[in-house]
Design a protein around this motif. Structure first.
Motif, PDB file in Angstrom:
ATOM      1  N   MET A   1     107.485  37.000 107.855  1.00  0.00           N
ATOM      2  CA  MET A   1     106.770  38.135 107.532  1.00  0.00           C
ATOM      3  C   MET A   1     106.527  38.935 108.801  1.00  0.00           C
ATOM      4  SD  MET A   1     102.715  37.507 106.067  1.00  0.00           S
ATOM      5  CE  MET A   1     102.304  36.822 107.590  1.00  0.00           C
ATOM      6  N   LEU A   2     106.166  38.302 110.062  1.00  0.00           N
ATOM      7  CA  LEU A   2     106.096  38.909 111.239  1.00  0.00           C
ATOM      8  C   LEU A   2     107.168  40.013 111.573  1.00  0.00           C
ATOM      9  CD1 LEU A   2     104.471  36.365 113.568  1.00  0.00           C
ATOM     10  CD2 LEU A   2     103.235  38.597 112.677  1.00  0.00           C
ATOM     11  N   LYS A   3     108.390  39.305 111.426  1.00  0.00           N
ATOM     12  CA  LYS A   3     109.819  39.954 111.847  1.00  0.00           C
ATOM     13  C   LYS A   3     109.834  41.258 110.990  1.00  0.00           C
ATOM     14  CE  LYS A   3     114.303  39.351 110.895  1.00  0.00           C
ATOM     15  NZ  LYS A   3     115.471  38.342 110.382  1.00  0.00           N
ATOM     16  N   ASN A   4     109.484  41.210 109.625  1.00  0.00           N
ATOM     17  CA  ASN A   4     109.592  42.282 108.773  1.00  0.00           C
ATOM     18  C   ASN A   4     108.500  43.073 108.638  1.00  0.00           C
ATOM     19  OD1 ASN A   4     112.259  41.225 107.900  1.00  0.00           O
ATOM     20  ND2 ASN A   4     111.530  40.006 106.183  1.00  0.00           N
ATOM     21  N   HIS A   5     107.438  42.979 109.224  1.00  0.00           N
ATOM     22  CA  HIS A   5     105.998  43.924 109.087  1.00  0.00           C
ATOM     23  C   HIS A   5     106.449  45.021 109.978  1.00  0.00           C
ATOM     24  CE1 HIS A   5     102.217  45.290 109.765  1.00  0.00           C
ATOM     25  NE2 HIS A   5     101.834  44.393 108.796  1.00  0.00           N
ATOM     26  N   PRO A   6     106.064  46.054 109.395  1.00  0.00           N
ATOM     27  CA  PRO A   6     106.643  47.456 110.119  1.00  0.00           C
ATOM     28  C   PRO A   6     105.845  47.331 111.506  1.00  0.00           C
ATOM     29  CG  PRO A   6     105.845  47.775 107.940  1.00  0.00           C
ATOM     30  CD  PRO A   6     105.596  46.522 108.161  1.00  0.00           C
ATOM     31  N   GLY A   7     106.580  47.449 112.490  1.00  0.00           N
ATOM     32  CA  GLY A   7     106.140  47.468 113.883  1.00  0.00           C
ATOM     33  C   GLY A   7     106.123  46.139 114.544  1.00  0.00           C
ATOM     34  N   GLY A   8     106.745  44.957 113.729  1.00  0.00           N
ATOM     35  CA  GLY A   8     106.450  43.595 114.127  1.00  0.00           C
ATOM     36  C   GLY A   8     105.118  43.163 114.282  1.00  0.00           C
ATOM     37  N   LEU A   9     104.721  42.372 115.588  1.00  0.00           N
ATOM     38  CA  LEU A   9     103.632  41.785 115.763  1.00  0.00           C
ATOM     39  C   LEU A   9     102.746  42.855 116.099  1.00  0.00           C
ATOM     40  CD1 LEU A   9     101.846  39.345 116.188  1.00  0.00           C
ATOM     41  CD2 LEU A   9     103.093  38.936 118.454  1.00  0.00           C
TER      42      LEU A   9
ATOM     43  N   GLN B   1      98.006  45.960 115.172  1.00  0.00           N
ATOM     44  CA  GLN B   1      97.446  47.345 114.772  1.00  0.00           C
ATOM     45  C   GLN B   1      96.505  47.432 113.419  1.00  0.00           C
ATOM     46  OE1 GLN B   1      96.779  49.843 117.018  1.00  0.00           O
ATOM     47  NE2 GLN B   1      95.481  50.612 115.384  1.00  0.00           N
ATOM     48  N   GLN B   2      97.326  46.788 112.422  1.00  0.00           N
ATOM     49  CA  GLN B   2      97.052  46.657 111.055  1.00  0.00           C
ATOM     50  C   GLN B   2      95.428  46.046 111.109  1.00  0.00           C
ATOM     51  OE1 GLN B   2      99.834  45.727 108.461  1.00  0.00           O
ATOM     52  NE2 GLN B   2      98.580  46.082 106.796  1.00  0.00           N
ATOM     53  N   PHE B   3      95.355  45.146 111.781  1.00  0.00           N
ATOM     54  CA  PHE B   3      94.136  44.184 111.778  1.00  0.00           C
ATOM     55  C   PHE B   3      92.885  45.361 112.402  1.00  0.00           C
ATOM     56  CE2 PHE B   3      96.464  40.564 110.832  1.00  0.00           C
ATOM     57  CZ  PHE B   3      95.466  39.643 110.270  1.00  0.00           C
ATOM     58  N   HIS B   4      93.365  45.771 113.486  1.00  0.00           N
ATOM     59  CA  HIS B   4      92.292  46.846 113.918  1.00  0.00           C
ATOM     60  C   HIS B   4      91.905  47.907 112.916  1.00  0.00           C
ATOM     61  CE1 HIS B   4      91.981  45.474 118.216  1.00  0.00           C
ATOM     62  NE2 HIS B   4      93.362  45.109 118.108  1.00  0.00           N
ATOM     63  N   ASP B   5      92.891  48.482 112.265  1.00  0.00           N
ATOM     64  CA  ASP B   5      92.469  49.482 111.312  1.00  0.00           C
ATOM     65  C   ASP B   5      91.850  48.986 110.281  1.00  0.00           C
ATOM     66  OD1 ASP B   5      94.475  51.155 112.870  1.00  0.00           O
ATOM     67  OD2 ASP B   5      95.989  51.137 111.573  1.00  0.00           O
ATOM     68  N   LYS B   6      91.949  47.765 109.884  1.00  0.00           N
ATOM     69  CA  LYS B   6      91.057  47.235 108.654  1.00  0.00           C
ATOM     70  C   LYS B   6      89.914  46.644 109.105  1.00  0.00           C
ATOM     71  CE  LYS B   6      94.382  48.013 105.613  1.00  0.00           C
ATOM     72  NZ  LYS B   6      93.970  48.592 104.200  1.00  0.00           N
ATOM     73  N   GLY B   7      89.386  46.963 110.498  1.00  0.00           N
ATOM     74  CA  GLY B   7      88.115  46.421 111.038  1.00  0.00           C
ATOM     75  C   GLY B   7      87.906  44.996 111.239  1.00  0.00           C
ATOM     76  N   LEU B   8      89.249  44.379 111.618  1.00  0.00           N
ATOM     77  CA  LEU B   8      89.457  42.928 112.107  1.00  0.00           C
ATOM     78  C   LEU B   8      89.942  42.828 113.482  1.00  0.00           C
ATOM     79  CD1 LEU B   8      90.289  41.494 108.585  1.00  0.00           C
ATOM     80  CD2 LEU B   8      88.212  41.061 109.734  1.00  0.00           C
ATOM     81  N   GLY B   9      89.746  43.796 114.291  1.00  0.00           N
ATOM     82  CA  GLY B   9      90.198  43.794 115.634  1.00  0.00           C
ATOM     83  C   GLY B   9      89.723  42.659 116.405  1.00  0.00           C
ATOM     84  N   ASP B  10      88.396  42.371 116.217  1.00  0.00           N
ATOM     85  CA  ASP B  10      87.948  41.520 117.062  1.00  0.00           C
ATOM     86  C   ASP B  10      88.401  40.066 116.712  1.00  0.00           C
ATOM     87  OD1 ASP B  10      86.491  41.315 114.359  1.00  0.00           O
ATOM     88  OD2 ASP B  10      85.031  40.284 115.100  1.00  0.00           O
TER      89      ASP B  10
ATOM     90  N   THR C   1      92.928  41.582 102.746  1.00  0.00           N
ATOM     91  CA  THR C   1      92.436  42.853 103.015  1.00  0.00           C
ATOM     92  C   THR C   1      93.618  43.554 103.897  1.00  0.00           C
ATOM     93  OG1 THR C   1      90.176  42.355 102.853  1.00  0.00           O
ATOM     94  CG2 THR C   1      90.516  44.143 104.161  1.00  0.00           C
ATOM     95  N   VAL C   2      94.008  42.783 104.736  1.00  0.00           N
ATOM     96  CA  VAL C   2      94.900  43.347 105.775  1.00  0.00           C
ATOM     97  C   VAL C   2      96.441  43.564 105.278  1.00  0.00           C
ATOM     98  CG1 VAL C   2      95.952  42.793 108.245  1.00  0.00           C
ATOM     99  CG2 VAL C   2      93.427  42.390 107.841  1.00  0.00           C
ATOM    100  N   LEU C   3      96.888  42.530 104.605  1.00  0.00           N
ATOM    101  CA  LEU C   3      98.174  42.417 104.178  1.00  0.00           C
ATOM    102  C   LEU C   3      98.185  42.906 102.834  1.00  0.00           C
ATOM    103  CD1 LEU C   3      99.453  39.046 105.655  1.00  0.00           C
ATOM    104  CD2 LEU C   3      99.793  41.251 106.897  1.00  0.00           C
TER     105      LEU C   3
END
Length: 138
Positions: A28-36, A41-50, A71-73
């Motif tokens: 999943m990490l390997k295939n995620h756009p932009g990898g890890l 960044q997606q976690f940050h964008d969804k308000g879960l950056g902390d 919410t994130v995925l």
């Protein structure tokens, strides 16, 4: 595909057969756009950056709920994980929430998201170490 890529794929495949949920999470990490980096960044964008920052950092990892994972995925990512891991989509978000903090933590031992090439090496080492601990799919 060159020789090195072929060997890496075989190594990942071998450990993934022993522990399908870990293999599915790394896939999943390997295939995620932009990898890890993209996932962080997606976690940050969804308000879960902390939360994700705690996993990348060197301190204690904050936990995450199955609902927050959803919410994130995208449903597509969760379903792909479930299929690869051999579990139901209903269980997949909870399993991702269980595994992802530890995986991201181990892939970022210096408190930073590594370059893509060293990330792959870290992923292979992680697969090998987690495969030896007997972590199970269910």
């Amino acid at each position: 595909m060159n020789f090195i890529d072929d060997m890496k794929n075989k190594a990942v495949g071998g450990v993934a057969e022993q522990n399908p949920t870990i293999g599915a999470a790394l896939e999943m990490l390997k295939n995620h756009p932009g990898g890890l980096s993209g996932l962080v960044q997606q976690f940050h964008d969804k308000g879960l950056g902390d939360v994700v920052t705690s996993w990348v950092g060197t301190g204690q990892n904050l936990s995450i709920s199955a609902e927050q994972i959803q919410t994130v995925l995208s449903n597509e990512h969760v379903k792909a994980f479930a299929e690869k891991a051999g579990i139901s989509p209903e269980v997949a978000s909870a399993k991702i929430a269980e595994l992802l903090p530890s995986i991201v933590d181990k892939l970022t031992p210096n408190g930073q998201v590594p370059e893509q090439s060293s990330l792959l090496q870290s992923g292979l080492s992680l697969l090998k170490s987690l495969g030896k601990t007997g972590a199970d799919a269910a």
